[in-house]
Design a protein around this motif. Structure first.
Motif, PDB file in Angstrom:
ATOM      1  N   GLN A  81      -7.010  91.380  -2.859  1.00  0.00           N
ATOM      2  CA  GLN A  81      -7.353  90.000  -2.494  1.00  0.00           C
ATOM      3  C   GLN A  81      -8.560  89.923  -1.549  1.00  0.00           C
ATOM      4  OE1 GLN A  81      -3.519  88.221  -1.138  1.00  0.00           O
ATOM      5  NE2 GLN A  81      -4.295  86.397  -2.126  1.00  0.00           N
ATOM      6  N   GLN A  82      -9.666  90.465  -1.940  1.00  0.00           N
ATOM      7  CA  GLN A  82     -10.923  90.441  -1.158  1.00  0.00           C
ATOM      8  C   GLN A  82     -10.798  91.148   0.192  1.00  0.00           C
ATOM      9  OE1 GLN A  82      -9.803  86.629  -0.804  1.00  0.00           O
ATOM     10  NE2 GLN A  82      -9.454  86.822  -2.999  1.00  0.00           N
ATOM     11  N   GLY A  83      -9.843  92.037   0.304  1.00  0.00           N
ATOM     12  CA  GLY A  83      -9.651  92.710   1.580  1.00  0.00           C
ATOM     13  C   GLY A  83     -10.835  93.584   1.969  1.00  0.00           C
ATOM     14  N   CYS A  84     -11.126  93.627   3.280  1.00  0.00           N
ATOM     15  CA  CYS A  84     -12.205  94.457   3.807  1.00  0.00           C
ATOM     16  C   CYS A  84     -11.841  94.875   5.223  1.00  0.00           C
ATOM     17  CB  CYS A  84     -13.533  93.708   3.793  1.00  0.00           C
ATOM     18  SG  CYS A  84     -14.886  94.627   4.555  1.00  0.00           S
ATOM     19  N   ALA A  85     -11.634  96.158   5.434  1.00  0.00           N
ATOM     20  CA  ALA A  85     -11.198  96.647   6.740  1.00  0.00           C
ATOM     21  C   ALA A  85     -12.224  96.347   7.832  1.00  0.00           C
ATOM     22  CB  ALA A  85     -10.913  98.145   6.665  1.00  0.00           C
ATOM     23  N   LYS A  86     -13.505  96.553   7.545  1.00  0.00           N
ATOM     24  CA  LYS A  86     -14.547  96.299   8.543  1.00  0.00           C
ATOM     25  C   LYS A  86     -14.550  94.828   8.962  1.00  0.00           C
ATOM     26  CE  LYS A  86     -19.543  96.830   9.343  1.00  0.00           C
ATOM     27  NZ  LYS A  86     -19.888  95.416   9.589  1.00  0.00           N
ATOM     28  N   THR A  87     -14.437  93.941   7.975  1.00  0.00           N
ATOM     29  CA  THR A  87     -14.420  92.509   8.261  1.00  0.00           C
ATOM     30  C   THR A  87     -13.199  92.133   9.089  1.00  0.00           C
ATOM     31  OG1 THR A  87     -15.612  92.021   6.222  1.00  0.00           O
ATOM     32  CG2 THR A  87     -14.425  90.203   7.224  1.00  0.00           C
ATOM     33  N   HIS A 101     -11.489  91.408  16.703  1.00  0.00           N
ATOM     34  CA  HIS A 101     -12.138  91.685  17.984  1.00  0.00           C
ATOM     35  C   HIS A 101     -13.022  90.531  18.456  1.00  0.00           C
ATOM     36  CE1 HIS A 101     -11.099  95.869  19.075  1.00  0.00           C
ATOM     37  NE2 HIS A 101     -10.792  95.962  17.800  1.00  0.00           N
ATOM     38  N   GLN A 102     -13.647  89.826  17.526  1.00  0.00           N
ATOM     39  CA  GLN A 102     -14.574  88.761  17.910  1.00  0.00           C
ATOM     40  C   GLN A 102     -13.910  87.400  18.083  1.00  0.00           C
ATOM     41  OE1 GLN A 102     -17.722  88.832  14.968  1.00  0.00           O
ATOM     42  NE2 GLN A 102     -18.187  90.994  15.355  1.00  0.00           N
ATOM     43  N   LYS A 103     -12.841  87.147  17.320  1.00  0.00           N
ATOM     44  CA  LYS A 103     -12.245  85.803  17.319  1.00  0.00           C
ATOM     45  C   LYS A 103     -10.893  85.730  18.025  1.00  0.00           C
ATOM     46  CE  LYS A 103     -15.365  83.675  14.714  1.00  0.00           C
ATOM     47  NZ  LYS A 103     -15.010  83.223  13.364  1.00  0.00           N
ATOM     48  N   ILE A 104     -10.112  86.803  17.994  1.00  0.00           N
ATOM     49  CA  ILE A 104      -8.771  86.764  18.581  1.00  0.00           C
ATOM     50  C   ILE A 104      -8.734  87.472  19.931  1.00  0.00           C
ATOM     51  CG2 ILE A 104      -6.338  87.366  18.272  1.00  0.00           C
ATOM     52  CD1 ILE A 104      -6.780  87.164  15.244  1.00  0.00           C
ATOM     53  N   PHE A 105      -9.330  88.662  20.006  1.00  0.00           N
ATOM     54  CA  PHE A 105      -9.310  89.415  21.261  1.00  0.00           C
ATOM     55  C   PHE A 105     -10.216  88.803  22.330  1.00  0.00           C
ATOM     56  CE2 PHE A 105      -7.750  93.822  19.568  1.00  0.00           C
ATOM     57  CZ  PHE A 105      -6.515  93.250  19.336  1.00  0.00           C
ATOM     58  N   LYS A 112      -8.389 101.514  18.092  1.00  0.00           N
ATOM     59  CA  LYS A 112      -9.249 102.582  17.588  1.00  0.00           C
ATOM     60  C   LYS A 112     -10.687 102.081  17.410  1.00  0.00           C
ATOM     61  CE  LYS A 112      -5.897 105.653  16.854  1.00  0.00           C
ATOM     62  NZ  LYS A 112      -4.729 104.960  17.398  1.00  0.00           N
ATOM     63  N   THR A 113     -11.612 103.018  17.171  1.00  0.00           N
ATOM     64  CA  THR A 113     -12.978 102.632  16.833  1.00  0.00           C
ATOM     65  C   THR A 113     -12.991 102.026  15.437  1.00  0.00           C
ATOM     66  OG1 THR A 113     -13.548 104.737  15.785  1.00  0.00           O
ATOM     67  CG2 THR A 113     -13.871 104.560  18.191  1.00  0.00           C
ATOM     68  N   LEU A 114     -14.069 101.342  15.100  1.00  0.00           N
ATOM     69  CA  LEU A 114     -14.195 100.756  13.768  1.00  0.00           C
ATOM     70  C   LEU A 114     -14.056 101.829  12.688  1.00  0.00           C
ATOM     71  CD1 LEU A 114     -14.828  98.553  11.714  1.00  0.00           C
ATOM     72  CD2 LEU A 114     -17.269  98.864  12.237  1.00  0.00           C
ATOM     73  N   GLU A 115     -14.721 102.952  12.873  1.00  0.00           N
ATOM     74  CA  GLU A 115     -14.666 104.027  11.879  1.00  0.00           C
ATOM     75  C   GLU A 115     -13.234 104.541  11.701  1.00  0.00           C
ATOM     76  OE1 GLU A 115     -16.841 108.323  10.893  1.00  0.00           O
ATOM     77  OE2 GLU A 115     -17.105 107.381  12.855  1.00  0.00           O
ATOM     78  N   ASN A 151     -10.692 104.132   8.301  1.00  0.00           N
ATOM     79  CA  ASN A 151     -10.028 105.299   7.727  1.00  0.00           C
ATOM     80  C   ASN A 151      -8.509 105.096   7.657  1.00  0.00           C
ATOM     81  OD1 ASN A 151     -10.114 108.168   6.802  1.00  0.00           O
ATOM     82  ND2 ASN A 151      -8.903 108.476   8.670  1.00  0.00           N
ATOM     83  N   ILE A 152      -7.934 104.530   8.709  1.00  0.00           N
ATOM     84  CA  ILE A 152      -6.495 104.248   8.718  1.00  0.00           C
ATOM     85  C   ILE A 152      -6.138 103.302   7.571  1.00  0.00           C
ATOM     86  CG2 ILE A 152      -4.650 103.037   9.971  1.00  0.00           C
ATOM     87  CD1 ILE A 152      -5.979 104.071  12.575  1.00  0.00           C
ATOM     88  N   MET A 153      -6.916 102.224   7.435  1.00  0.00           N
ATOM     89  CA  MET A 153      -6.609 101.212   6.432  1.00  0.00           C
ATOM     90  C   MET A 153      -6.794 101.739   5.011  1.00  0.00           C
ATOM     91  SD  MET A 153      -5.538  98.857   8.357  1.00  0.00           S
ATOM     92  CE  MET A 153      -5.304  97.511   7.197  1.00  0.00           C
ATOM     93  N   ALA A 154      -7.675 102.719   4.850  1.00  0.00           N
ATOM     94  CA  ALA A 154      -7.922 103.289   3.520  1.00  0.00           C
ATOM     95  C   ALA A 154      -6.831 104.253   3.091  1.00  0.00           C
ATOM     96  CB  ALA A 154      -9.273 103.997   3.507  1.00  0.00           C
ATOM     97  N   ASN A 155      -5.967 104.619   4.011  1.00  0.00           N
ATOM     98  CA  ASN A 155      -4.958 105.633   3.708  1.00  0.00           C
ATOM     99  C   ASN A 155      -3.523 105.165   3.961  1.00  0.00           C
ATOM    100  OD1 ASN A 155      -6.500 108.296   3.067  1.00  0.00           O
ATOM    101  ND2 ASN A 155      -7.586 107.425   4.822  1.00  0.00           N
ATOM    102  N   LEU A 156      -3.289 103.858   3.871  1.00  0.00           N
ATOM    103  CA  LEU A 156      -1.940 103.334   4.089  1.00  0.00           C
ATOM    104  C   LEU A 156      -1.020 103.582   2.893  1.00  0.00           C
ATOM    105  CD1 LEU A 156      -2.657  99.925   5.868  1.00  0.00           C
ATOM    106  CD2 LEU A 156      -1.913 102.072   6.899  1.00  0.00           C
TER     107      LEU A 156
END
Length: 236
Positions: free
Chosen positions: A151-157, A163-167, A201-204, A208-213
């Motif tokens: 569903q148009q998912g993007c980990a970076k986004t 970090h920009q809108k909630i944190f 965690k860092t963005l990178e 990586n975490i999201m790509a391996n769930l």
């Protein structure tokens, strides 16, 4: 729970999809808003709204859900004049298509729309006017976050949205997600900035975490998404 400032608040739970539905109302003029209603619990929600003497004006979805069918369409059939709302970027139909900065008024209170894509393109976080509460949908969960593998998912986004809108909200702002699978009901910006195992965690590292769930797809995705694109009334 009357929060003492003329605001009534209820957190409701649907156990099959572990979805939270939120009821907010002005205790003076009784105008109410329902966030993320679920089809199977419409009767329960309307009974509570009737018992509390509220006037339900709007049902809003934080995004086009994949794990349950929204109750919005059935609510519109049962409540005269009720309007529906969802992000314009969701691709779904609704009476009101929301964009960044839009205000959702009820009585003397209001909610503000923050676009927080990443789980889907149309994810929004809905923030109380005084920034005391944020309804984060599937974007930010308690010690977790929404998945980004369909569903148009993007980990970076997603990482940037959080970090920009909630944190950047006040640290005492309470976080109310659309789901929890461990019995947790609420968190805060302060907690998630410090203890969320993914978002600290860092963005990178996060990507990586999201790509391996390796998650299985939601059981209802093939019926829920088409239905939710048309206000939960697919095939009606």
């Amino acid at each position: 729970m009357d929060l003492g400032n003329g605001l009534l608040f209820r957190q409701l739970f649907e156990s099959v999809s572990s979805t939270y539905t939120y009821l907010l109302a002005d205790t003076d003029n009784k105008e109410a808003i329902l966030i993320d209603p679920v089809l199977e619990t419409v009767g329960r929600d309307l009974k509570l709204i009737d018992e509390l003497g509220l006037n339900l004006k709007l049902a809003v979805n934080t995004h086009c859900h994949a794990d349950h069918i929204t109750g919005t369409g059935l609510l519109k059939k049962r409540v005269l004049g009720l309007e529906s709302a969802i992000s314009k970027h969701s691709g779904a139909t609704a009476d009101i298509l929301l964009l960044e900065g839009d205000k959702i008024p009820f009585g003397k209170h209001y909610l503000t729309v923050c676009e927080t894509p990443g789980h889907t393109d149309g994810c929004i976080t809905i923030v109380m006017g005084d920034k005391s509460m944020a309804f984060t949908g599937d974007t930010l969960l308690i010690r977790g976050c929404g998945r980004t593998d369909f569903q148009q998912g993007c980990a970076k986004t997603l990482y940037e949205s959080i970090h920009q809108k909630i944190f950047t909200l006040p640290e005492q702002c309470l976080i109310y997600p659309a789901h929890d699978y461990k019995g947790q009901t609420v968190s805060s910006v302060w907690e998630e900035k410090r203890f969320n195992p993914r978002l600290t965690k860092t963005l990178e590292e996060f990507v990586n975490i999201m790509a391996n769930l390796n998650l299985s797809k939601p059981a209802k995705i093939d019926i829920a998404v088409p239905a939710n694109l048309v206000c939960g009334l697919h095939g009606d």
